[in-house]
Design an enzyme around this catalytic site. Sequence first.
Site, short mmCIF file in Angstrom:
data_model
loop_
_atom_site.label_atom_id
_atom_site.label_comp_id
_atom_site.label_asym_id
_atom_site.label_seq_id
_atom_site.Cartn_x
_atom_site.Cartn_y
_atom_site.Cartn_z
N ASN A 98 0.96 -1.32 -0.33
CA ASN A 98 0.03 -0.34 -0.23
C ASN A 98 0.41 0.98 0.23
O ASN A 98 1.82 1.50 0.96
CB ASN A 98 -1.09 0.06 1.19
CG ASN A 98 -2.05 -1.21 1.18
OD1 ASN A 98 -1.91 -1.42 0.39
ND2 ASN A 98 -2.48 -1.45 2.15
N ASP A 100 -1.00 4.30 0.84
CA ASP A 100 -1.40 5.34 1.92
C ASP A 100 -0.72 5.60 2.88
O ASP A 100 -1.62 6.85 3.32
CB ASP A 100 -2.96 4.64 2.31
CG ASP A 100 -2.96 3.60 2.37
OD1 ASP A 100 -3.83 2.30 2.18
OD2 ASP A 100 -1.82 3.13 3.81
N HIS A 115 6.50 -1.09 -2.40
CA HIS A 115 5.14 -0.29 -3.67
C HIS A 115 5.76 0.94 -4.16
O HIS A 115 4.90 2.49 -4.54
CB HIS A 115 3.75 -0.34 -4.24
CG HIS A 115 3.61 -1.67 -4.57
ND1 HIS A 115 2.52 -2.84 -4.41
CD2 HIS A 115 5.04 -2.55 -4.93
CE1 HIS A 115 2.84 -3.88 -5.54
NE2 HIS A 115 4.47 -3.96 -5.44
N CYS A 123 10.36 14.92 -9.06
CA CYS A 123 10.30 15.34 -10.77
C CYS A 123 10.93 14.65 -11.76
O CYS A 123 12.03 13.51 -11.20
CB CYS A 123 11.49 17.03 -10.15
SG CYS A 123 11.61 17.11 -12.48
N GLY A 186 -5.16 -9.09 3.51
CA GLY A 186 -6.16 -8.65 2.35
C GLY A 186 -5.05 -7.68 0.79
O GLY A 186 -4.58 -6.51 0.52
N SER A 188 -4.67 -9.64 -2.83
CA SER A 188 -5.18 -10.82 -4.07
C SER A 188 -4.18 -11.81 -4.13
O SER A 188 -4.64 -12.39 -4.83
CB SER A 188 -5.71 -10.11 -5.12
OG SER A 188 -4.25 -8.99 -5.63
N ASN A 212 -8.33 -12.44 4.82
CA ASN A 212 -9.33 -11.93 3.73
C ASN A 212 -10.71 -12.10 2.91
O ASN A 212 -11.32 -13.24 3.87
CB ASN A 212 -8.32 -12.80 2.05
CG ASN A 212 -8.54 -11.26 0.43
OD1 ASN A 212 -9.81 -11.92 0.80
ND2 ASN A 212 -7.07 -11.62 0.39
#
Length: 243
Positions: A98, A100, A115, A123, A186, A188, A212
């Site tokens: 995630n 977030d 990620h 930039c 959580g 896939s 899940n």
Amino acid sequence: MMSEAARALKDAGSITALTGAGISVESGIAPFRGKGGLWDEFDPEEYAHIRAFEKDPKKCWKLFKLQTEETRRAQPNPAHEALVDLEKHGLEGVITQNVDGLHQRGGSREVVELHGTLEQLECFECGHDHRTEDRLDEISEGEIPICECGGPLRPRVVLFGEQLPFAALRKAHELSQMCDAMVVVGTSAQVYPAAALPYTAKRSGSVIIEVNLQPTALTSNVTDHFLQGEAGKMMPTLSQEIG
Ligand code: APR
């Protein structure tokens, strides 16, 4: 299943967590696949690939804007909090797909962002770093934030077609190899190399606990304890069961 999973975590010396978009759904952040998945609305080849950004950064910023605004509205939920509680029982780190920042905001001490993160921009031309919160006005007006050098800024997330940050990948492998138990929440399990980590943990002798809404490719291959349900409910129950 819950009591066996709790027992496995109690017996484990070192625990690692691997999380995906599903842990943040109850915080109001859309997943990528399944019900309400972002990829149903935004073709990742068109909106989240490095070549798409090169061709049409304004188009990609439609997706980044939505994700950034969702993330800023979101709060950690009981599943994030339960992972913080698990640190008392040997959780050494959270490997997350995630972007977030909710694990850090929830208080997790060791978070490996495989990620990247929406909280930082860079930039596309000169690589200069910027903080997303400093550019919220332009983003909310649907503009592409621009660097002092004139280049377009992009979130420091891993786009399709890009390599994962090497240091994060190395740390993720280390946490997967050393743990006695891995809690997978959580995901896939469709995107590699993240989806390979439970296999790495299993090969190193770890017990795999998976939370899940529905079974994944992991469930029949490596999962020892499958806890079917919403992370926001299953994780606190698991944490309470451990005591
Ligand atoms: N509780 C538990 N699991 C849930 C919940 C919930 N409340 N809601 C959804 N899920 C599960 C879904 O069943 C699914 O298995 O979370 C998973 C979400 O899957 P994805 O949307 O594919 O998210 P993820 O596995 O993190 O995707 C991996 O793919 O597109 C790339 O970079 C993107 O990091 C992302 C990567």
